[in-house]
Design a protein around this motif. Structure first.
Motif, PDB file in Angstrom:
ATOM      1  N   TYR A 181       0.809  -1.201  -0.082  1.00 12.77           N
ATOM      2  CA  TYR A 181      -0.115  -0.104   0.227  1.00 12.77           C
ATOM      3  C   TYR A 181       0.885   1.384   0.007  1.00 12.77           C
ATOM      4  O   TYR A 181       1.985   1.228   0.738  1.00 12.77           O
ATOM      5  CB  TYR A 181      -0.957  -0.018   1.148  1.00 12.77           C
ATOM      6  CG  TYR A 181      -1.871  -1.254   1.297  1.00 12.77           C
ATOM      7  CD1 TYR A 181      -3.104  -0.880   0.418  1.00 12.77           C
ATOM      8  CD2 TYR A 181      -1.656  -2.319   1.911  1.00 12.77           C
ATOM      9  CE1 TYR A 181      -4.039  -2.019   0.543  1.00 12.77           C
ATOM     10  CE2 TYR A 181      -2.581  -3.416   1.790  1.00 12.77           C
ATOM     11  CZ  TYR A 181      -3.907  -3.099   1.035  1.00 12.77           C
ATOM     12  OH  TYR A 181      -4.764  -4.136   1.150  1.00 12.77           O
ATOM     13  N   PRO A 182       0.547   2.483  -0.525  1.00 16.60           N
ATOM     14  CA  PRO A 182      -1.003   2.409  -1.365  1.00 16.60           C
ATOM     15  C   PRO A 182      -1.049   1.773  -2.866  1.00 16.60           C
ATOM     16  O   PRO A 182       0.224   1.638  -3.278  1.00 16.60           O
ATOM     17  CB  PRO A 182      -1.025   3.826  -1.330  1.00 16.60           C
ATOM     18  CG  PRO A 182       0.232   4.491  -1.499  1.00 16.60           C
ATOM     19  CD  PRO A 182       1.128   3.648  -0.604  1.00 16.60           C
ATOM     20  N   LEU A 183      -1.932   1.344  -3.269  1.00 18.05           N
ATOM     21  CA  LEU A 183      -2.271   0.599  -4.310  1.00 18.05           C
ATOM     22  C   LEU A 183      -3.356   1.263  -5.302  1.00 18.05           C
ATOM     23  O   LEU A 183      -4.302   2.058  -4.699  1.00 18.05           O
ATOM     24  CB  LEU A 183      -2.233  -0.854  -4.066  1.00 18.05           C
ATOM     25  CG  LEU A 183      -3.360  -1.411  -3.060  1.00 18.05           C
ATOM     26  CD1 LEU A 183      -4.746  -1.375  -4.186  1.00 18.05           C
ATOM     27  CD2 LEU A 183      -3.181  -2.816  -2.975  1.00 18.05           C
ATOM     28  N   LEU A 184      -3.439   0.944  -6.298  1.00 14.66           N
ATOM     29  CA  LEU A 184      -4.345   1.585  -7.229  1.00 14.66           C
ATOM     30  C   LEU A 184      -5.118   0.434  -8.049  1.00 14.66           C
ATOM     31  O   LEU A 184      -4.632  -0.687  -8.565  1.00 14.66           O
ATOM     32  CB  LEU A 184      -3.601   2.403  -8.406  1.00 14.66           C
ATOM     33  CG  LEU A 184      -4.402   3.104  -9.638  1.00 14.66           C
ATOM     34  CD1 LEU A 184      -5.261   4.254  -8.585  1.00 14.66           C
ATOM     35  CD2 LEU A 184      -3.672   3.722 -10.446  1.00 14.66           C
ATOM     36  N   ILE A 185      -6.545   0.592  -7.936  1.00 14.49           N
ATOM     37  CA  ILE A 185      -7.432  -0.311  -8.451  1.00 14.49           C
ATOM     38  C   ILE A 185      -7.640   0.423 -10.006  1.00 14.49           C
ATOM     39  O   ILE A 185      -7.999   1.538  -9.822  1.00 14.49           O
ATOM     40  CB  ILE A 185      -8.792  -0.746  -7.624  1.00 14.49           C
ATOM     41  CG1 ILE A 185      -8.443  -0.984  -6.593  1.00 14.49           C
ATOM     42  CG2 ILE A 185      -9.628  -1.473  -8.448  1.00 14.49           C
ATOM     43  CD1 ILE A 185      -9.735  -1.181  -5.392  1.00 14.49           C
ATOM     44  N   LYS A 186      -7.624  -0.312 -10.978  1.00 15.02           N
ATOM     45  CA  LYS A 186      -7.953  -0.162 -12.295  1.00 15.02           C
ATOM     46  C   LYS A 186      -8.779  -0.874 -13.171  1.00 15.02           C
ATOM     47  O   LYS A 186      -8.638  -2.041 -12.955  1.00 15.02           O
ATOM     48  CB  LYS A 186      -6.481   0.254 -13.104  1.00 15.02           C
ATOM     49  CG  LYS A 186      -5.670   1.359 -12.552  1.00 15.02           C
ATOM     50  CD  LYS A 186      -4.288   1.214 -13.201  1.00 15.02           C
ATOM     51  CE  LYS A 186      -4.461   1.971 -14.393  1.00 15.02           C
ATOM     52  NZ  LYS A 186      -3.154   2.269 -15.166  1.00 15.02           N
ATOM     53  N   PRO A 187      -9.734  -0.317 -13.859  1.00 18.22           N
ATOM     54  CA  PRO A 187     -10.645  -1.262 -14.711  1.00 18.22           C
ATOM     55  C   PRO A 187      -9.796  -1.603 -15.987  1.00 18.22           C
ATOM     56  O   PRO A 187      -8.802  -1.050 -16.612  1.00 18.22           O
ATOM     57  CB  PRO A 187     -11.583  -0.181 -15.050  1.00 18.22           C
ATOM     58  CG  PRO A 187     -11.691   0.961 -14.308  1.00 18.22           C
ATOM     59  CD  PRO A 187     -10.071   1.078 -13.773  1.00 18.22           C
ATOM     60  N   SER A 188      -9.905  -2.695 -16.516  1.00 19.31           N
ATOM     61  CA  SER A 188      -9.362  -3.081 -17.675  1.00 19.31           C
ATOM     62  C   SER A 188      -9.597  -2.407 -18.863  1.00 19.31           C
ATOM     63  O   SER A 188      -8.811  -2.429 -19.749  1.00 19.31           O
ATOM     64  CB  SER A 188      -9.550  -4.602 -17.765  1.00 19.31           C
ATOM     65  OG  SER A 188      -8.902  -5.161 -19.019  1.00 19.31           O
ATOM     66  N   ALA A 189     -10.918  -1.875 -19.048  1.00 15.92           N
ATOM     67  CA  ALA A 189     -11.566  -1.335 -20.142  1.00 15.92           C
ATOM     68  C   ALA A 189     -11.598   0.170 -19.923  1.00 15.92           C
ATOM     69  O   ALA A 189     -11.372   0.638 -18.844  1.00 15.92           O
ATOM     70  CB  ALA A 189     -12.716  -1.870 -20.546  1.00 15.92           C
ATOM     71  N   GLY A 190     -11.803   0.917 -21.050  1.00 14.59           N
ATOM     72  CA  GLY A 190     -11.890   2.331 -20.808  1.00 14.59           C
ATOM     73  C   GLY A 190     -10.625   3.327 -20.415  1.00 14.59           C
ATOM     74  O   GLY A 190      -9.591   2.882 -20.463  1.00 14.59           O
ATOM     75  N   GLY A 191     -11.064   4.347 -19.948  1.00 16.15           N
ATOM     76  CA  GLY A 191     -10.022   5.349 -19.751  1.00 16.15           C
ATOM     77  C   GLY A 191     -10.460   6.629 -19.148  1.00 16.15           C
ATOM     78  O   GLY A 191     -11.772   6.448 -18.518  1.00 16.15           O
ATOM     79  N   GLY A 192      -9.705   7.654 -19.000  1.00 14.27           N
ATOM     80  CA  GLY A 192     -10.230   8.936 -18.437  1.00 14.27           C
ATOM     81  C   GLY A 192     -10.439   9.020 -17.101  1.00 14.27           C
ATOM     82  O   GLY A 192     -10.999   9.655 -16.486  1.00 14.27           O
TER      83      GLY A 192
END
Length: 707
Positions: A181-192
């Motif tokens: 930590y700290p960590l970042l959760i990111k979606p696989s699709a999309g952006g912005g």
């Protein structure tokens, strides 16, 4: 089709290439190219097509029928109503337009269908060249998880974390301790930035994962997630690459894009002030390997994240399989036209230069100009462009889609233009950009011009000490100009100039409006309002013998001189500055200086102390939106304070109330889409109303004689 090219010409068969005569691009090249986009990028592509002698086809929605890209193109085709899903995102409509006009190739610009694998495949199936990579490359790089796996096989460094298809909540929670930590959760699709969450400790992880899945599913229709280590002072560095169909891949140096707000870029520059020559070569080589991992073709951008404290350590983030908004800074430092390179690659040409031939000269910085109000949380604005002033000068480039009289729709991205400055070094480029923003003015609705100018003057930006959280950290420290005595004096002098010309030609002294009388000239009184501020300004004299006094101050000498195209030069008490101005009527004027725009009006103030807004006989929309309710009928009588109409935009409703008692004349109906500042109703005050008496004594724009 709204209009056709000038002069008869038989269209070429879709998908074919034509041998052009000497003096054009040369060798095999397309005869006709359709631009599947709008706004400044469509105008930008059309400029290169025109230079190369290639026929351009624009497409437009109903909202863009009068837009600049439509006027610039050789041919324009209507493809649907305003909503993007029914026009610019309608693949069948775009392909039909290409077939109807004989377009052999389609340039997707950026946004909309630019990174849509289905569109690239549909073009291939239709025998029309897609000016970009293959559908497979778009598909691979469009999914962040598959992209990370693809580049890792080429030994391109990626941010430590966990990324594979089908990760469950339990998988993510189990992997978190190993990432740290700290960590970042990111979606696989999309952006912005949608669906991205920074998690500081284990206690908040489960809730953040659940929120990220909901947001990703709602935004992209795909709730797949992965985890990365969160860098505390990240810098966003991206590399421009070109790859042809003959196996040659080169990079054109890097761009620094760390100045962002809510994960959206604001200012970009090339090269990065962070990297040295060795790191530049290493990150460029990694970008080229990224392109090779998917057999890339065309122009693309590989984005990396770099810890500010360790600039030699960079990690792959994603690849944008298209031209980037910020491509002009690369063009300025390399001397290459990237749109021309895209066209050549798509037509089958090999790159005409090798990596060693790419030389970076000087420095370039770009500021994005948005129709948004930074003071209101960067909410989009829009409406009618009453007047726009673009800068010029050495090293300045403007990519724009706006012109006087155009309507900026709330249906699309709010970016209006890009101001780009090139200099021998970073400081010269930055100073030139600040000066260019001083000369930039958009009248009609709020923009971010003043904000980006102030941002460029922050000490951290001047020093090149950037990171992606800088704007969020320092926004409250940015100084925005407010209407002061100088602004009111300038507005009064400009209003006075319109009422009292330098050479008075009327034959009767009783017809003069300049306060003429025997003996000492009488001052002309202007009661003015700008937002919540008010001032009374006295202007005396004419021609070169002017004086001005604000709110009872001692009169000081003043002078005004018209200048083009910037506006006019006004000197007050020995201090001179150049401003831009636009008169919206005999009683209203907008004054712009150093990026700030002040709308100043003759104050219709009653002696009872009512505000100007409360005594206005006309009701103007405060924002672009839709009339959702009309309380009063045309010709009906309303009391002061009665609701007349309700305007809604972005889930916010604003009630417009009568400022005077009188009879309503409606200029809008329920369901109408309206622009900011558009008059929706007027109210004729009742005879003998106190407000109308005051208005008569302070007639808009009329100079008032004082004794």
């Amino acid at each position: 089709m709204r209009r056709t090219e000038q002069g008869p010409r038989a269209p070429e068969a879709p998908g074919s290439a034509k041998r052009r005569p000497e003096g054009g691009v040369g060798r095999e090249m397309f005869d006709t190219v359709l631009i599947a986009n709008r706004g400044e990028i469509a105008c930008r592509v059309i400029a290169t097509l025109r230079r190369l002698g290639i026929r351009s086809v624009a497409v437009y929605s109903d909202a863009d029928a009068g837009s600049r890209h439509v006027a610039l193109a050789d041919v324009a085709v209507r493809i649907g109503p305003a909503p993007a899903a029914q026009s610019y995102l309608n693949i069948d409509a775009v392909l039909d337009a290409a077939r109807a006009t004989g377009a052999q190739a389609i340039h997707p610009g950026y946004g909309f269908l630019a990174e849509n694998a289905a569109f690239a495949q549909a073009c291939a199936d239709a025998g029309i060249v897609f000016i970009g990579p293959t559908a497979d490359a778009i598909r691979t790089m469009g999914d962040k998880i598959t992209a990370k796996l693809a580049v890792a096989e080429r030994d391109v460094p990626t941010v430590p974390g966990i990324a594979r298809p089908g990760l469950s909540d339990a998988d993510l929670i189990a992997a978190a301790p190993g990432i740290g930590y700290p960590l970042l959760i990111k979606p696989s699709a999309g952006g912005g930035g949608k669906g991205m969450h920074v998690v500081e400790d284990e206690a908040h992880l489960a809730d953040a994962i659940a929120a990220a899945r909901r947001e990703a599913a709602a935004s992209f229709g795909d709730d797949a997630l992965f985890l990365e280590r969160y860098l505390t002072t990240p810098r966003h560095i991206e590399v421009q690459i070109l790859a042809d169909a003959h196996g040659r891949v080169v990079h054109l140096g890097e761009r620094e894009c760390s100045l962002q707000r809510r994960h959206q870029k604001v200012i970009e520059e090339a090269p990065s002030p962070l990297l040295d020559a060795a790191t530049r070569a290493a990150i460029g080589a990694a970008a080229c390997e990224t392109a090779r991992s998917v057999d890339y073709r065309g122009a693309g951008t590989v984005e990396f994240i770099v810890e500010a404290a360790r600039p030699d350590e960079f990690f792959f983030m994603e690849m944008n399989t298209r031209l980037q908004v910020e491509h002009p800074v690369t063009e300025q430092v390399t001397g290459l036209d990237l749109v021309e390179q895209q066209l050549l690659i798509a037509a089958g040409h090999a790159l005409a230069f090798a990596q060693d031939d790419v030389v970076l000269r000087g420095h370039s910085i770009e500021a994005r100009i948005y129709a948004e109000d930074p003071a209101s949380g960067f909410l989009p604005t829009g409406g009618r462009v009453q007047r726009v002033i673009h800068p010029g000068g050495e090293g300045i480039r403007v990519d724009t889609a706006i012109a006087d009289g155009l309507d900026v729709s709330i249906d699309y991205d709010p970016m209006l233009a890009k101001i780009i400055a090139h200099g021998a070094d970073r400081d010269e480029a930055r100073r030139r950009l600040v000066r260019a923003l001083d000369e930039t003015a958009v009248f009609g609705f709020p923009t971010n011009v003043e904000f980006v100018r102030a941002l460029l003057e922050l000490p951290e930006v001047v020093a090149g000490d950037l990171d992606t959280d800088l704007i969020a950290r320092r926004f409250d420290d940015l100084a925005f100009a407010e209407a002061d005595a100088r602004v009111f004096a300038e507005a009064a002098l400009l209003l006075d100039d319109a009422r009292v010309p330098e050479a008075v030609t009327v034959s009767s002294p009783w017809s003069r409006l300049d306060g003429w009388r025997l003996g000492i000239p009488a001052p002309r009184r202007y009661a003015l309002v700008c937002g919540e501020r008010r001032a009374e300004v006295l202007v005396t004299g004419s021609g070169s013998a002017l004086s001005v006094a604000v709110d009872g101050s001692s009169p000081v000498a003043a002078a005004r001189r018209a200048e083009q195209p910037s506006g006019c030069t006004i000197t007050i008490d020995g201090v001179t500055r150049t401003i831009a101005a636009y008169a919206t009527g005999s009683d209203r004027i907008a004054v712009a200086h150093a990026g700030a725009v002040f709308e100043v009006a003759v104050d219709r103030v009653s002696h009872g102390g009512a505000t100007a807004a409360e005594t206005q006989p006309h009701l103007d929309s405060p924002m672009p939106g839709t009339v959702v309710l009309v309380h009063a009928s045309d010709g009906s009588r309303v009391e002061e304070g009665d609701p007349v109409l309700v305007v809604e935009a972005m889930k916010m409703e604003h009630v417009l109330r009568a400022g005077v008692t009188g009879t309503v004349s409606l200029h809008a109906a329920q369901g109408d889409t309206v622009a900011r500042g558009q008059t929706l109703a007027t109210i004729t005050p009742d005879a003998g109303d106190a407000t109308s008496d005051d208005a008569a004594s302070d007639a808009p724009g009329e100079p008032q004689e004082t004794t």
